[in-house]
Design a protein around this motif. Structure first.
Motif, PDB file in Angstrom:
ATOM      1  N   TYR A   1      39.085  43.145  48.171  1.00 20.90           N
ATOM      2  CA  TYR A   1      39.629  42.228  47.326  1.00 20.90           C
ATOM      3  C   TYR A   1      38.600  41.961  46.280  1.00 20.90           C
ATOM      4  O   TYR A   1      39.087  41.614  44.851  1.00 20.90           O
ATOM      5  N   ALA A   2      37.356  42.202  46.440  1.00 23.84           N
ATOM      6  CA  ALA A   2      36.282  41.834  45.183  1.00 23.84           C
ATOM      7  C   ALA A   2      36.690  43.126  44.219  1.00 23.84           C
ATOM      8  O   ALA A   2      36.631  42.656  43.071  1.00 23.84           O
ATOM      9  N   ALA A   3      37.072  44.104  44.579  1.00 20.69           N
ATOM     10  CA  ALA A   3      37.267  45.293  43.646  1.00 20.69           C
ATOM     11  C   ALA A   3      38.502  45.001  42.687  1.00 20.69           C
ATOM     12  O   ALA A   3      38.524  45.093  41.549  1.00 20.69           O
ATOM     13  N   VAL A   4      39.567  44.411  43.384  1.00 18.90           N
ATOM     14  CA  VAL A   4      40.828  44.129  42.714  1.00 18.90           C
ATOM     15  C   VAL A   4      40.595  43.058  41.725  1.00 18.90           C
ATOM     16  O   VAL A   4      41.063  42.799  40.797  1.00 18.90           O
ATOM     17  N   ASP A   5      39.483  42.115  41.913  1.00 21.12           N
ATOM     18  CA  ASP A   5      39.172  41.047  41.247  1.00 21.12           C
ATOM     19  C   ASP A   5      38.052  41.289  40.163  1.00 21.12           C
ATOM     20  O   ASP A   5      37.709  40.349  39.547  1.00 21.12           O
ATOM     21  N   ALA A   6      37.660  42.489  40.018  1.00 18.43           N
ATOM     22  CA  ALA A   6      36.467  42.965  39.223  1.00 18.43           C
ATOM     23  C   ALA A   6      36.694  42.560  37.797  1.00 18.43           C
ATOM     24  O   ALA A   6      38.042  42.861  37.414  1.00 18.43           O
TER      25      ALA A   6
ATOM     26  N   ARG B   1      31.897  44.507  31.664  1.00 19.61           N
ATOM     27  CA  ARG B   1      30.657  44.297  32.375  1.00 19.61           C
ATOM     28  C   ARG B   1      30.045  42.955  31.817  1.00 19.61           C
ATOM     29  O   ARG B   1      30.335  42.451  30.646  1.00 19.61           O
ATOM     30  N   ASP B   2      29.221  42.469  32.718  1.00 23.26           N
ATOM     31  CA  ASP B   2      28.451  41.105  32.415  1.00 23.26           C
ATOM     32  C   ASP B   2      29.420  40.016  32.123  1.00 23.26           C
ATOM     33  O   ASP B   2      29.103  38.981  31.565  1.00 23.26           O
ATOM     34  N   SER B   3      30.611  40.100  32.823  1.00 28.59           N
ATOM     35  CA  SER B   3      31.616  38.952  32.877  1.00 28.59           C
ATOM     36  C   SER B   3      32.014  38.670  34.369  1.00 28.59           C
ATOM     37  O   SER B   3      31.993  39.603  35.142  1.00 28.59           O
ATOM     38  N   ALA B   4      32.351  37.674  34.737  1.00 32.02           N
ATOM     39  CA  ALA B   4      32.538  36.970  36.116  1.00 32.02           C
ATOM     40  C   ALA B   4      34.015  37.573  36.453  1.00 32.02           C
ATOM     41  O   ALA B   4      34.861  37.982  35.439  1.00 32.02           O
ATOM     42  N   PRO B   5      34.042  37.953  37.780  1.00 32.74           N
ATOM     43  CA  PRO B   5      35.422  38.697  38.404  1.00 32.74           C
ATOM     44  C   PRO B   5      36.561  37.249  37.948  1.00 32.74           C
ATOM     45  O   PRO B   5      36.391  36.373  37.898  1.00 32.74           O
ATOM     46  N   VAL B   6      37.586  38.069  37.601  1.00 35.42           N
ATOM     47  CA  VAL B   6      38.905  37.345  37.501  1.00 35.42           C
ATOM     48  C   VAL B   6      40.027  37.806  38.487  1.00 35.42           C
ATOM     49  O   VAL B   6      40.051  39.142  38.607  1.00 35.42           O
ATOM     50  N   ALA B   7      40.442  36.962  39.050  1.00 28.51           N
ATOM     51  CA  ALA B   7      41.604  36.907  40.123  1.00 28.51           C
ATOM     52  C   ALA B   7      42.544  38.083  39.713  1.00 28.51           C
ATOM     53  O   ALA B   7      43.300  38.041  38.667  1.00 28.51           O
ATOM     54  N   GLY B   8      42.646  39.320  40.408  1.00 29.63           N
ATOM     55  CA  GLY B   8      43.662  40.322  40.051  1.00 29.63           C
ATOM     56  C   GLY B   8      43.579  40.942  38.772  1.00 29.63           C
ATOM     57  O   GLY B   8      44.509  41.635  38.218  1.00 29.63           O
ATOM     58  N   ALA B   9      42.332  41.014  38.229  1.00 26.40           N
ATOM     59  CA  ALA B   9      42.201  41.647  36.831  1.00 26.40           C
ATOM     60  C   ALA B   9      42.204  43.307  36.873  1.00 26.40           C
ATOM     61  O   ALA B   9      42.664  43.935  35.876  1.00 26.40           O
TER      62      ALA B   9
END
Length: 276
Positions: free
Chosen positions: A72-77, A81-89
């Motif tokens: 789930y964390a990888a899918v929201d990555a 770089r240096d940006s917060a995760p985004v859901a489903g990005a």
């Protein structure tokens, strides 16, 4: 696989930890987080910021412990770089995690266990045969039987004959080069150097360090291309392709050249893009 994880997900799983702030109020970039007095942290289960951290995280995933959280964390990555995760990005990252679960968790671990069990079984059988033959033939006869057995297992190594230097001087020179005693150790040294360079890359390294590592990586790629060309010239394409290691080497060199071409194309597009 760890190196690939660093290239794909390094620096893209971290988020801002700011005491007293709600999830909606958290800064979405590392610079804004630092300016607000927060701390830019990776997830609690680990990260792909460097090869060491990636290897540890992949080892944990291979045990099938908490692999869904990593998925789930990888899918929201974050796409950058240096940006917060985004859901489903980054939904493609699911392929990376799932493929490692299948390969590392279900294949490699069972393969290692199977090899260990099979090795111990072979040792037990060999010791039983050794004891039986020792009792049957005696000491010297047993040594002779083992030598004959090992001799029958040996197979000659086939080498292509050296071309005529007068008729094909370049091919003969390449043949002498690839069959020199020092050539294979040199290739192995360059391979391990390239592995070390790839392992040294990671998120947050200095710009000058990244430039040096990239230069060494390109130099290793150029060496591998020269090695391939020398072997093809010495053995001809039929002789080169007949060896399984040469086919594997050809695929690796082709992949390295493709990566270099893609990087050059991206850099050229960025250079020619009109500035605002």
């Amino acid at each position: 696989w760890s190196v690939l994880g660093v290239q794909l997900l390094g620096g893209r799983l971290s988020a801002c930890a700011l005491p007293g702030a709600t999830a909606a109020d958290l800064p979405t970039t590392r610079a804004a987080c630092t300016a607000a007095g927060g701390e830019w942290r990776p997830p609690p289960f680990g990260s792909f910021d460097d090869v060491g951290s990636a290897s540890l995280l992949l080892f944990e995933v291979s045990t099938l412990e908490g692999w869904a959280s990593v998925l789930y964390a990888a899918v929201d990555a974050s796409p950058e770089r240096d940006s917060a995760p985004v859901a489903g990005a980054t939904p493609w990252a699911a392929l990376f995690v799932v493929s490692w679960v299948l390969l590392g968790g279900l294949v490699l671990v069972n393969l290692v266990v199977g090899v260990l069990v099979d090795t111990f079984a072979d040792i037990a059988i060999a010791e039983a045969h050794h004891t039986r033959d020792l009792l049957r033939y005696g000491g010297e006869a047993q040594i002779w039987a083992e030598l004959m057995h090992e001799g029958l297992r040996l197979r000659p190594i086939r080498y292509a004959a050296c071309p005529d230097a007068a008729a094909a001087p370049l091919r003969a020179a390449c043949w002498r080069l690839v069959h020199a005693r020092w050539f294979e150790p040199l290739v192995l040294t360059v391979v391990w150097t390239n592995v070390a360079v790839l392992a040294a890359d990671g998120y947050g390294i200095a710009d000058h360090t990244a430039i040096v590592l990239e230069g060494i990586n390109h130099a290793c790629t150029a060496f591998f291309v020269a090695e391939l060309a020398a072997k093809v010239a010495a053995l001809r394409w039929e002789g080169y392709w007949a060896d399984g290691w040469n086919r594997f080497d050809f695929l690796l060199v082709s992949g390295a050249l493709l990566e270099t071409a893609i990087d050059a194309y991206v850099a050229l597009v960025a250079l020619l893009a009109p500035s605002n």
